[in-house]
Design a protein around this motif. Sequence first.
Motif, PDB file in Angstrom:
ATOM      1  N   THR A 160      41.639  52.978  22.086  1.00  0.00           N
ATOM      2  CA  THR A 160      42.707  53.582  21.280  1.00  0.00           C
ATOM      3  C   THR A 160      44.109  53.150  21.676  1.00  0.00           C
ATOM      4  N   GLY A 161      44.265  52.487  22.803  1.00  0.00           N
ATOM      5  CA  GLY A 161      45.601  52.134  23.266  1.00  0.00           C
ATOM      6  C   GLY A 161      45.834  50.643  23.302  1.00  0.00           C
ATOM      7  N   ASP A 162      46.776  50.240  24.149  1.00  0.00           N
ATOM      8  CA  ASP A 162      47.096  48.828  24.338  1.00  0.00           C
ATOM      9  C   ASP A 162      46.838  48.481  25.794  1.00  0.00           C
ATOM     10  N   PRO A 163      45.679  47.922  26.109  1.00  0.00           N
ATOM     11  CA  PRO A 163      45.378  47.633  27.513  1.00  0.00           C
ATOM     12  C   PRO A 163      46.352  46.644  28.141  1.00  0.00           C
TER      13      PRO A 163
ATOM     14  N   PRO B  37      41.898  37.065  27.970  1.00  0.00           N
ATOM     15  CA  PRO B  37      41.002  38.211  28.219  1.00  0.00           C
ATOM     16  C   PRO B  37      41.373  38.967  29.492  1.00  0.00           C
ATOM     17  N   CYS B  38      41.814  38.239  30.532  1.00  0.00           N
ATOM     18  CA  CYS B  38      42.204  38.878  31.796  1.00  0.00           C
ATOM     19  C   CYS B  38      43.541  39.593  31.658  1.00  0.00           C
ATOM     20  N   ARG B  39      44.424  39.034  30.830  1.00  0.00           N
ATOM     21  CA  ARG B  39      45.737  39.659  30.605  1.00  0.00           C
ATOM     22  C   ARG B  39      45.583  41.018  29.955  1.00  0.00           C
ATOM     23  N   GLN B  40      44.530  41.193  29.155  1.00  0.00           N
ATOM     24  CA  GLN B  40      44.302  42.439  28.436  1.00  0.00           C
ATOM     25  C   GLN B  40      43.301  43.365  29.141  1.00  0.00           C
ATOM     26  N   CYS B  41      42.796  42.937  30.288  1.00  0.00           N
ATOM     27  CA  CYS B  41      41.731  43.690  30.954  1.00  0.00           C
ATOM     28  C   CYS B  41      42.301  44.701  31.954  1.00  0.00           C
ATOM     29  N   VAL B  42      41.827  45.938  31.883  1.00  0.00           N
ATOM     30  CA  VAL B  42      42.262  46.975  32.832  1.00  0.00           C
ATOM     31  C   VAL B  42      41.053  47.556  33.566  1.00  0.00           C
ATOM     32  N   TYR B  43      40.021  46.738  33.710  1.00  0.00           N
ATOM     33  CA  TYR B  43      38.797  47.190  34.377  1.00  0.00           C
ATOM     34  C   TYR B  43      39.094  47.746  35.764  1.00  0.00           C
ATOM     35  N   TRP B  44      39.898  47.025  36.549  1.00  0.00           N
ATOM     36  CA  TRP B  44      40.183  47.440  37.922  1.00  0.00           C
ATOM     37  C   TRP B  44      41.350  48.422  37.999  1.00  0.00           C
ATOM     38  N   GLU B  45      42.283  48.291  37.086  1.00  0.00           N
ATOM     39  CA  GLU B  45      43.537  49.033  37.200  1.00  0.00           C
ATOM     40  C   GLU B  45      43.423  50.509  36.833  1.00  0.00           C
ATOM     41  N   LEU B  46      42.409  50.867  36.038  1.00  0.00           N
ATOM     42  CA  LEU B  46      42.215  52.253  35.613  1.00  0.00           C
ATOM     43  C   LEU B  46      40.822  52.728  36.004  1.00  0.00           C
ATOM     44  N   ASP B  47      40.643  54.038  36.070  1.00  0.00           N
ATOM     45  CA  ASP B  47      39.307  54.565  36.304  1.00  0.00           C
ATOM     46  C   ASP B  47      38.451  54.288  35.067  1.00  0.00           C
ATOM     47  N   PRO B  48      37.122  54.349  35.191  1.00  0.00           N
ATOM     48  CA  PRO B  48      36.262  53.963  34.067  1.00  0.00           C
ATOM     49  C   PRO B  48      36.570  54.688  32.756  1.00  0.00           C
ATOM     50  N   VAL B  49      36.818  55.993  32.793  1.00  0.00           N
ATOM     51  CA  VAL B  49      37.073  56.755  31.569  1.00  0.00           C
ATOM     52  C   VAL B  49      38.402  56.331  30.945  1.00  0.00           C
ATOM     53  N   SER B  50      39.447  56.215  31.766  1.00  0.00           N
ATOM     54  CA  SER B  50      40.758  55.822  31.248  1.00  0.00           C
ATOM     55  C   SER B  50      40.749  54.391  30.710  1.00  0.00           C
ATOM     56  N   ALA B  51      40.013  53.507  31.372  1.00  0.00           N
ATOM     57  CA  ALA B  51      39.936  52.122  30.916  1.00  0.00           C
ATOM     58  C   ALA B  51      39.263  52.045  29.554  1.00  0.00           C
TER      59      ALA B  51
END
Length: 216
Positions: A39-42, A19-33
């Motif tokens: 629609t993408g590959d987190p 779950p952490c490997r696929q998580c982009v909570y911190w790495e992207l802004d809320p809208v982009s995340a």
Amino acid sequence: MSRRLVNLTLDTLEDLPRPCRQCVYWELDPVSAERACATGDPGLEKEAWVSQTLLEWGSCGKLAYVDGMPAGFVMYAPPAYVPRSMAFPTSPVSADAALLTTAKVVPAFAGGGLGRMLVQGVARDLTKRGVKAIEAFGDAKPDEEGEGACVAPVDFFLSVGFKTVRPHPRYPRLRLELRTALSWKSDVEYALEKLLGSMSPEKLLRPMPATSSIEN
């Protein structure tokens, strides 16, 4: 039981819990995340973020292994690399600090000091790079609906030496001065030397008495 600490790289990234490997909570802004998850590959977005941060800034994570098994990890970076950091009510992070975004110890290995080991590894790394402190946003109510595992509980940060610098009922900002973190080891060594110094050589060298078993 052997324990070792390694840097997060594109290779060791695969050892993060899925779950952490696929998580982009911190790495992207809320809208982009949200868009990446819908629609993408987190996972690819996460890899791209780690790659860019490693190239431009350097080490941005630590993994702990126990007997060769991934047992916990932390991730950190300058606030400018963490778009989500500006979404918190207690932002911004102080100018002299790096932001510790994620901290997690696998439940099977909890309670063994891995959290402090990970944070101390971060402290050693950042001190060499001239950073003065680590800051983090903690979750004061982790059992309620909210960010879930993406924001570590306040209690975790307090247990490894962080202090609250900006209170909030849900997401306080906490801070750890690096000189404090780096003193842990010397404090433990001093206590051990003091203990050993109070014991006579005869006591130190005397073999332990055999323990007798009690039969029911």
